[in-house]
Design a protein around this motif. Structure first.
Motif, PDB file in Angstrom:
ATOM      1  N   GLY A 156       0.693  -1.218  -0.028  1.00 43.63           N
ATOM      2  CA  GLY A 156       0.026  -0.050  -0.150  1.00 43.63           C
ATOM      3  C   GLY A 156       0.906   1.293  -0.032  1.00 43.63           C
ATOM      4  N   GLN A 157       0.313   2.321   0.213  1.00 46.14           N
ATOM      5  CA  GLN A 157       1.056   3.580   0.317  1.00 46.14           C
ATOM      6  C   GLN A 157       0.930   3.907   1.824  1.00 46.14           C
ATOM      7  OE1 GLN A 157      -1.320   5.686  -2.831  1.00 46.14           O
ATOM      8  NE2 GLN A 157       0.455   5.879  -4.059  1.00 46.14           N
ATOM      9  N   GLU A 168       6.119   2.016  -3.186  1.00 40.09           N
ATOM     10  CA  GLU A 168       4.823   1.734  -2.487  1.00 40.09           C
ATOM     11  C   GLU A 168       3.648   1.393  -3.614  1.00 40.09           C
ATOM     12  OE1 GLU A 168       4.902   3.628   1.669  1.00 40.09           O
ATOM     13  OE2 GLU A 168       4.490   4.984  -0.152  1.00 40.09           O
ATOM     14  N   GLY A 169       2.736   1.026  -3.312  1.00 46.83           N
ATOM     15  CA  GLY A 169       1.339   0.441  -3.804  1.00 46.83           C
ATOM     16  C   GLY A 169       1.494  -0.471  -4.620  1.00 46.83           C
ATOM     17  N   MET A 218      -1.572  -2.475  -5.644  1.00 43.77           N
ATOM     18  CA  MET A 218      -2.774  -1.697  -6.051  1.00 43.77           C
ATOM     19  C   MET A 218      -2.875  -1.776  -7.418  1.00 43.77           C
ATOM     20  SD  MET A 218      -1.806   1.404  -3.187  1.00 43.77           S
ATOM     21  CE  MET A 218      -3.409   2.410  -3.773  1.00 43.77           C
ATOM     22  N   HIS A 232       0.027   0.685 -11.331  1.00 46.05           N
ATOM     23  CA  HIS A 232       0.615   1.197 -10.375  1.00 46.05           C
ATOM     24  C   HIS A 232       1.902   0.663  -9.911  1.00 46.05           C
ATOM     25  CE1 HIS A 232      -0.399   3.978  -6.726  1.00 46.05           C
ATOM     26  NE2 HIS A 232       0.829   3.641  -6.584  1.00 46.05           N
ATOM     27  N   ARG A 233       1.882  -0.579  -9.821  1.00 44.45           N
ATOM     28  CA  ARG A 233       3.085  -1.386  -9.397  1.00 44.45           C
ATOM     29  C   ARG A 233       4.329  -1.218 -10.382  1.00 44.45           C
ATOM     30  NH1 ARG A 233       2.006  -6.666 -10.688  1.00 44.45           N
ATOM     31  NH2 ARG A 233       3.043  -6.389 -12.654  1.00 44.45           N
ATOM     32  N   ALA A 277       5.766   2.209  -9.937  1.00 47.67           N
ATOM     33  CA  ALA A 277       6.346   2.543  -8.590  1.00 47.67           C
ATOM     34  C   ALA A 277       7.720   1.887  -8.668  1.00 47.67           C
ATOM     35  CB  ALA A 277       5.453   1.840  -7.625  1.00 47.67           C
TER      36      ALA A 277
END
Length: 201
Positions: free
Chosen positions: A142-143, A174-175, A178, A182-183, A186
């Motif tokens: 998560g964030q 992070e995330g 999600m 997003h991955r 990040a």
């Protein structure tokens, strides 16, 4: 002068661990620059939880230790020697239940030793490990960075600071749980940050 680097990994997921993905990227960049590093995986080489018998072995003068105490004290002595022999400490750390893996805590329990890496004074504890730099590669589903739920970051900084390591840089990924987009974004950002850090070693 090339800085001697110690990489400590702590994911229970092996090659599926996102913190290990960060660590592997770091290792690959170091190898590409022909810079040697020492890698300690505290999951593959798990330490037992700290117990009174081992604590007692530390508190017994080396020449007075029993054979069993010598074995127990060797866990910490080996890790302390390894830490002292390196200029840069890199910790690849997943976030488990808002904290660090118990295996990494067991490592910290062996290197955070009064009289060895810090001492108590009238003004509070004083770190005895000087001139070292730490890099944290933090992977989270998560964030959490910058929020009240990020209890991991201050904990790591406090333990490093207790030893006297105040030069700490953190790469957050992070995330990671999600969604794929997003991955991927990040991880790409984290890999770029790692590339820049490797250039400074």
């Amino acid at each position: 002068m090339t800085q001697r680097t110690l990489l400590v990994t702590s994911s229970i997921l092996g090659e599926n661990g996102q913190s290990n993905a960060l660590a592997n990227h770091f290792k690959a960049k170091m190898e590409a620059r022909d810079i040697a590093l020492t890698h300690r995986d505290v999951v593959a080489n798990t330490l037992p939880h700290l117990a009174i018998e081992e604590l007692g072995a530390w508190q017994t003068p080396a020449e007075e230790r029993s054979a069993e105490q010598q074995v127990l004290a060797a866990h910490s002595d080996e890790l302390l020697a390894e830490l002292r022999a390196h200029d840069v400490l890199v910790l690849a750390v997943p976030l488990y239940n808002l904290g660090i893996p118990s295996q990494l805590k067991a490592w910290f329990d062996r290197v955070l030793r009064a009289g060895e890496t810090f001492r108590y004074t009238e003004n509070g504890p004083q770190g005895l490990i000087e001139g070292k730099r730490a890099i944290i590669l933090a992977a989270r589903g998560g964030q959490y960075a910058g929020t009240d739920l990020d209890s991991q970051t201050p904990h790591l900084k406090a333990m490093l600071g207790l030893m006297g390591i105040s030069d700490v840089e953190i790469v957050f990924a992070e995330g990671l749980n999600m969604g794929d987009n997003h991955r991927d974004a990040a991880l790409k950002e984290a890999f770029q940050a790692i590339d820049q850090l490797v250039e400074t070693l």
